[in-house]
Design an enzyme around this catalytic site. Structure first.
Site: not given
Ligand code: AMP
Ligand code: MG
Length: 490
Positions: A84, A86, A119-120, A170, A177, A245-246, A255
Site C-alpha cells: 500500500g 506507505g 518512516d513515510g 508525481r 498497480r 506492486d510497481n 515507480d
Molecule cells: P518501493 O520499493 O518503493 O516500491 O516500495 C515498496 C513498498 O514499501 C510500498 O508499499 C511503499 O509505499 C513502501 N515504502 C517504501 N519506502 C517507504 C518509507 N520510507 N516509508 C513507508 N513506506 C515505504
Molecule cells: Mg513501489
C-alpha cells in the site's frame, strides 16, 4: 484544474482518507512547467503561487481529497502480502489538456496505515532521480509517470546515512498497480467485480464494446505491458525493481527507483545493487513482465465466466506484441524497414557493440556519422563517437558491417534525408546516465539546483544536440570502472 476524483467513490476498504503530514520548512527544488500546463495547474494563480506549500503538504487546495491506497504484491518473486501507499497519497484526479485522467500523487508525505516499518518519507537523492527520469521518458516518448515538481525539507531522513528529505508530486495516468488486484483477492474478494468495472470504465472504456469486456481488458493490459517493456529495451532502460506492486495496469512506467540507462552494452547488466540474483537484469525484463502477468491474471478467476482458458488466451499475445514492437523499433533505430534482412543486420550491429563493450546510446547515434560520411572514415567514427579504440580484428568487422549497412541503405528506395530523420528521431543523444543524476544530486544536497534545471532542459529534447550539454552528458564510464551502486534505498 478539472477535478474528477473517482477513486474515492470506490469502497472505503480500498483506501484510507487522510491529509498529508507536512514537511518542515519546504523549499523549492524544481517546478515542471510542462506538466503544470498539461494539468491546467498553471491556469490557477493561487495554485501557482503556493506550489511549494502544496507539494510540501502544508496547503491542501479545495478539490484535493487525499487518500492512501491499499495494494499488495510479489516482490522479487515472493508473495509480500499487504503493502500500500506507505509514504504517498493520491491527492486528486484531474482531466488534463487532452481530456486524459491524471492522478496527482504526493510522495514522501508521512505515515499512513500502510507504512509498515517505514518512516513515510523520501530522500532528496531518490526524489531527484525519479523527477528527472519521468521527464526524460516524456522527452523520449515512452509512457511513464512524470511530476509537477519537488520540494526539499529541512528535516533530514535516516537511510544508510542521514540525508535531506524531499517530496515529489508525481503525475501518472493511473496509480493502480497489478498489486491492487492481488490485495483485493486476498483481503476483500467481494470487491473484485466493482473494482474490475472501475478499471475498465476508467482506463479501458473501449473494451465495453467487446463481446467479453473483461477478457478484452485483460488482453489489453497484457499488450500494453509488452509494449512498455519493448520501449524500455529499445532505449536501454532497466527498471530495476519490477515487482507486481510497481507495475501499472495502464502499461505506463511507474515507480522509478533503482533504475538505470545502460551505458557499456551488456545484456546481463544489473543496475539495482540490491538485486543479488539478477532477477531484474536488463535482458530478463521481457520474461519478468510475462511472469508478473502470469501471477496476476488468475486472480480474475474469482469473477463469473472467467476461466483458465480465457486467461490463457489473454496472455498468449504477450510475446508476439513484445517482439513486434521491439523489432519494429529496432529497425527504426537503424533507419531501415522491418524485415528479416534488416533484423539480422541490426542484431549483428548489436553483437558488435556488445563484443566491444561500447556505449549503447552513443553507438546507435553513431550510425548518423556512418550515413553522413561520404568517404567512410570508420575508424574516426569509432574513436570520436563511440569513444572506443578497437583491435585490428574488430576494426575489420566494423568496416565490413558498415559497408554492408551502407549498401543495404543504397538499395532501399529511401532518401538519405529520410534515413537521417529516422536515425535522429529514434536514437537519443542524451539519456539520464547514473553519474549525470548523481552530479545533480550532489549539487542539490549542497543547496544548488542549477544542475537539476540544466538536466531538465537537456532531457526535454533528448534527440537534439544541445549547446547546454557537456562532454560528461555523453561519456560512458571507462570499461573497467566500477559500477555506481544504485540500491533500493530511497
Ligand atoms: P518501493 O520499493 O518503493 O516500491 O516500495 C515498496 C513498498 O514499501 C510500498 O508499499 C511503499 O509505499 C513502501 N515504502 C517504501 N519506502 C517507504 C518509507 N520510507 N516509508 C513507508 N513506506 C515505504
Ligand atoms: Mg513501489
Amino acid at each position: 484544474m478539472r477535478y474528477q476524483n473517482t477513486y474515492i467513490t470506490l469502497d472505503p476498504r480500498l483506501y484510507h482518507r487522510q491529509p498529508p503530514t507536512p514537511l518542515k520548512d519546504p523549499t523549492p527544488g524544481h517546478f515542471n512547467q510542462q506538466v503544470a500546463d498539461q494539468l491546467g495547474f498553471s491556469n490557477d494563480d493561487e495554485l501557482m503561487a503556493r506550489w511549494v506549500e502544496i507539494i510540501g503538504g502544508i496547503y491542501v487546495p479545495e478539490g484535493f481529497e487525499p487518500l492512501a491506497m491499499a495494494y499488495a504484491g510479489h516482490q522479487f518473486g515472493q508473495w509480500a502480502g499487504q503493502l500500500g501507499d506507505g509514504r504517498g497519497l493520491l491527492m486528486a484526479q484531474v482531466l488534463d489538456d487532452n481530456d486524459q485522467l491524471q492522478d496527482l500523487h504526493l510522495k514522501g508525505i508521512g505515515l499512513t496505515p500502510y507504512s509498515r516499518m517505514g518512516d513515510g518519507r523520501a530522500v532528496l537523492r531518490s526524489t531527484i532521480r525519479e523527477y528527472l527520469c519521468g521527464h526524460a521518458f516524456r522527452g523520449l516518448g515512452v509512457r511513464a509517470s512524470n511530476a509537477l515538481g519537488f520540494v526539499v525539507s529541512e528535516t533530514p531522513v535516516r537511510r544508510e546515512r542521514m540525508e535531506a528529505g524531499a517530496a515529489l508530486m508525481r503525475v501518472a495516468d493511473s496509480h493502480i498497480r497489478l498489486g491492487h488486484v492481488e490485495w483485493i483477492t486476498s483481503y476483500a474478494p467481494e470487491l473484485l467485480g466493482e473494482f474490475t468495472d472501475y478499471m475498465i470504465d476508467t482506463y479501458y472504456p473501449e473494451c465495453r464494446e467487446q463481446d467479453q469486456p473483461i477478457a478484452a481488458f485483460l488482453q489489453a493490459v497484457v499488450k500494453r505491458t509488452a509494449r512498455m517493456i519493448a520501449d524500455w529495451q529499445l532505449i536501454g532502460f532497466a527498471h530495476g525493481v519490477m515487482n507486481t506492486d510497481n507495475l501499472s495496469i495502464t502499461g505506463s512506467t511507474l515507480d522509478f527507483g533503482p533504475f538505470g540507462f545502460m551505458e557499456r552494452f551488456n545484456p546481463g547488466w544489473i543496475n539495482n545493487h540490491s538485486d543479488h540474483t539478477g532477477r531484474y537484469a536488463y535482458q530478463n525484463q521481457p520474461a519478468i513482465g510475462h511472469w508478473n502477468l502470469n501471477v496476476w491474471l488468475p486472480h480474475f478467476m474469482h469473477l463469473e465466466g472467467v476461466t483458465r482458458e480465457t486467461l490463457a488466451e489473454c496472455l498468449a499475445p504477450y510475446e508476439a506484441s513484445f517482439m513486434q514492437h521491439y523489432q519494429q523499433g529496432l529497425c527504426r533505430k537503424l533507419g531501415i524497414p522491418h524485415s528479416s534482412e534488416s533484423l539480422s543486420l541490426a542484431f549483428e550491429f548489436m553483437t558488435f557493440v556488445e563484443d566491444n563493450t561500447l556505449d549503447y546510446t552513443n553507438s546507435f547515434r553513431a550510425l548518423l556519422a556512418v550515413v553522413a560520411s561520404s568517404n567512410h572514415p570508420f575508424e574516426t567514427i569509432l574513436l570520436n563517437t563511440m569513444q572506443a579504440e578497437l583491435s585490428a580484428e574488430a576494426l575489420l568487422i566494423w568496416q565490413d558491417w558498415s559497408s554492408r549497412y551502407l549498401d543495404y541503405l543504397a538499395q532501399l528506395a529511401r532518401s538519405t534525408e529520410q534515413v537521417v530523420d529516422d536515425l535522429k528521431g529514434n536514437n537519443p543523444v542524451y539519456v539520464l546516465r547514473n553519474d549525470m543524476a548523481q552530479r545533480a544530486i550532489t549539487a542539490a544536497e549542497q543547496g544548488q539546483f542549477d544542475e537539476v534545471a540544466r538536466l531538465y532542459e537537456l532531457l526535454t529534447s533528448p534527440y537534439k544536440v544541445q549547446d547546454i550539454a557537456t562532454d560528461l552528458d555523453t561519456t560512458p564510464p571507462a570499461p573497467d570502472a566500477p559500477q555506481m551502486p544504485i540500491s533500493c534505498s530511497s
